[in-house]
Design a protein around this motif. Structure first.
Motif: not given
Length: 671
Positions: A258-263, A278-284, A326-329, A346-350
């Motif tokens: 989790i970051t403050r800007d998309p890049n 902005y939250v980025s992650f990858a899913i398998k 790869g996804t950025v929300l 807190y923890r960021l949970r997806l």
């Protein structure tokens, strides 16, 4: 004096035995007279054979019989259970068992009393039973127990410590509902990842994990290639044993950040209400993922608190676009978070849902701090930084964020300083935007600025800067009379405040100009039928006295009477203009004292003073004025000024600096 007690028993063993027979009758008297303790004397100074003889009265021949008697009276007790430092489950009764050794006597039976103490220190305990075996079900905790053996006025006590523990039991299953064996269950502290206890699910998927101490802990299932729902369970030491089940699905969520800007590459370390990120992650996953729920999860009072992050999407339908590789929300933390307790982590949970309706969760590896005070500090700092850079819209956005947060917190009083600073700074931002060129909504911005400065003064009536900019806002809105009143209050308290004298001079010039312009317009507009309205307007301007009003009310129909009344009114206007402009000259003079190098101030003062001289020196040609006025009544052409010096002046020609150069709002931003 008598010799010491030891003098009676010196020498060899043979001598002592002989002396014993001689002095036996005197022992009692001697012991009393010497004040010594017979028992102590015998134990310390009399040899063992003689001691036995003295104790039994039969000498060394009865030694064997004495030992047999002591052994017959000896008692012992040993705690068999619970073992020292042993652990027992809270689901079962604890067995208290003791082994006793007493003389073989049938008449009197030995008694064993069990006493229990909560905690590690022996304080006040309570009896839990009698006998060599007792059963007792206990709550989870640390304990000490004592077993007391009583027999023929003799007592032996033994103690030991043990612990009763709560266990967590449950079952791990797969997405098909079948048991999932060999899943690792890790128990750790809420804010730590180091394992305290671990267990694995059996072939039937069942597991049991011990909770080691009082408090709350987290239990997380793990298995290579699997993710679980729920991601974790919060378990408590003090609660009764409960069943906690987990469901595993083949799939994983990795590279969560989790970051403050998309890049952005650097993850944020803290979160705040209404913060965009902005939250980025990858899913398998074996099945296609269709949605992702993003939440912040904290623990309060042993329970999880969920903050669902709001999606910020340009898609009108609000649909998420999930890319497995790869996804950025773009997300925003809701304002409701402001009601949370500061200091929470807190923890960021997806939580992912795939096309087969399977759901599984994962968390970011780094904890996020939450401190509402720091959130206020950050929002104010962001606003000030944007305002100093000239990005006024961003600054206003940050200040609005502060106001929204203040509406949500449980105790707004502790953030009063932040609200006062942000309100004033926001007023400056609105004012700066209104003073810019080619502004479409200038009036709206000035109204917003006035509201903020008014609120700032409501919080602190002695805030002269807020009053100064409130006056400037009124002045830009055209409310020069009210602006002049604000400047007067400031000068009364602090005459040397920068800019206030020059601003009041400009406000007074504008008031004089408006009054003169109104009279000119009224003269242009009136005709034979609306001359009464002309005099009503002049009366409102304070240019008619009671005698003039009486003449007009008397119904005087002669034009000469009306001309005379009008001429007197314009004469009064001339005097008032001269007085007003002299006041302006005074303000310019005081302003020059503060800025003697300012040539523009000197020029404005000189032009104003010249106009005052023109008004005072020029005389009125009454005949000419009456003739021009009759022409107006007859709707004939006549000069606008009617040949009167008061109507010939042009106050707008006096040089004036732009208000933005007098006061630059950017220089007054508060941190």
């Amino acid at each position: 004096m008598f010799p010491p007690c030891t003098a009676f028993f010196g020498g060899s063993l043979m001598q002592m035995q002989l002396r014993y027979l001689v002095y036996l009758s005197l022992v009692g008297v001697l012991l009393i007279l010497t004040g010594c303790d017979p028992k102590e004397m015998i134990e310390q100074k009399v040899p063992e054979p003689l001691t036995e003889a003295m104790s039994s009265g039969k000498g060394g021949a009865d030694k064997g019989k004495g030992e047999q008697k002591d052994q017959a009276d000896r008692i012992e007790i040993t705690i068999v259970a619970p073992k020292r430092n042993s652990v027992y489950p809270a689901t079962k009764e604890v067995v208290f068992e003791a082994k006793v050794e007493v003389p073989a006597a049938k008449k009197k039976k030995p008694e064993v009393t069990w006493k229990l103490y909560r905690g590690t220190a022996i304080k006040k305990g309570f009896q839990i039973g009698r006998g060599t075996r007792v059963l007792k079900k206990l709550e989870a905790g640390q304990y000490k127990v004592s077993a007391a053996l009583s027999y023929k006025n003799r007592e032996r006590i033994k103690t030991t410590g043990f612990r009763v523990a709560t266990t967590v039991e449950g079952t791990v299953t797969g997405s098909d509902g079948a048991a999932l064996p060999d899943a690792q269950l890790v128990l750790s502290k809420i804010d730590e990842d180091a394992p305290l206890h671990e267990a694995r699910s059996g072939r039937d998927g069942k597991f049991s994990v011990e909770i080691p101490a009082e408090g709350s802990f987290k239990l997380i299932p793990k298995k290579e290639g699997y993710s679980f729902l729920p991601y974790r369970r919060i378990v408590k030491f003090t609660e009764p044993p409960v069943v906690r089940n987990f469901k595993g699905t083949k799939g994983s969520v990795t590279d969560i950040k989790i970051t403050r800007d998309p890049n952005g590459e650097k993850p944020i370390e803290s979160v705040c209400p209404l913060q965009q990120s902005y939250v980025s992650f990858a899913i398998k996953s074996d099945a296609k993922p269709v949605s992702v729920e993003t939440r912040l999860v904290g623990v309060k009072d042993g329970k999880e608190r969920f903050i669902t992050m709001e999606a910020v999407s340009e898609d009108p339908a609000g649909k998420q676009k999930i890319h497995p590789e790869g996804t950025v929300l773009k997300l925003q933390i809701p304002a409701i978070m402001a009601t949370g307790t500061s200091g929470t982590k807190y923890r960021l949970r997806l939580t992912v849902q795939d096309e087969k309706n399977n759901r599984f969760s994962a968390e970011a590896p780094v904890s996020l701090d939450y401190d509402i005070l720091k959130c206020f500090q950050r929002a104010l700092a962001d606003g000030v930084e944007s305002q100093n850079k000239g990005d006024l819209e961003a600054a206003v956005k940050s200040y609005k964020l502060l106001h929204k947060l203040n509406q949500k917190v449980d105790d707004p009083s502790q953030f009063r300083t932040f609200m006062e600073l942000s309100t004033f700074d926001r007023g400056l931002a609105y004012l700066s935007m209104a003073m810019a060129k080619d502004v479409n909504d200038r009036e709206t911005l000035l109204a917003l600025a006035f509201s903020d400065f008014e609120a700032a003064l409501g919080a602190n009536e002695s805030d002269l800067d807020a009053r100064l900019f409130m006056g400037l806002t009124l002045q830009l809105t055209g409310r020069n009379r009210e602006a002049e009143e604000q400047y007067y209050k400031i000068i009364h308290q602090q005459p040397a405040l920068a800019g206030v004298r020059e601003l009041r001079a400009l406000a007074r010039l504008k008031l004089a100009e408006d009054r003169l312009g109104q009279v000119k317009n009224d003269l242009k507009r009136f005709g034979t039928d609306d001359i009464r309205e002309l005099f009503v307007r002049l009366q409102r301007l304070g240019l008619l006295n009671h005698r003039d009003t009486a003449v007009l009310k008397g119904g005087a129909a002669k034009t000469a009477d009306r001309v005379n009344v009008l001429l007197k009114a314009i004469d009064r206007l001339q005097k008032r203009l001269a007085q007003d402009l002299l006041a302006v000259v005074d303000d310019f003079t005081e302003a020059i004292k503060l800025r003697p190098e300012d040539k523009s101030l000197r020029k404005s003062r000189r032009e104003t003073l010249n106009m005052v001289h023109d008004l005072q020196d020029n005389e009125v040609d009454h005949a000419k004025f009456r003739g021009n006025f009759r022409k107006l009544l007859g709707r004939e052409s006549a000069p606008d000024h009617l040949d009167h010096p008061a109507l010939r002046v042009n106050i707008s020609k006096i040089s004036r600096r732009d208000t933005g150069k007098i006061l630059d709002p950017a220089k007054y931003v508060r941190k």
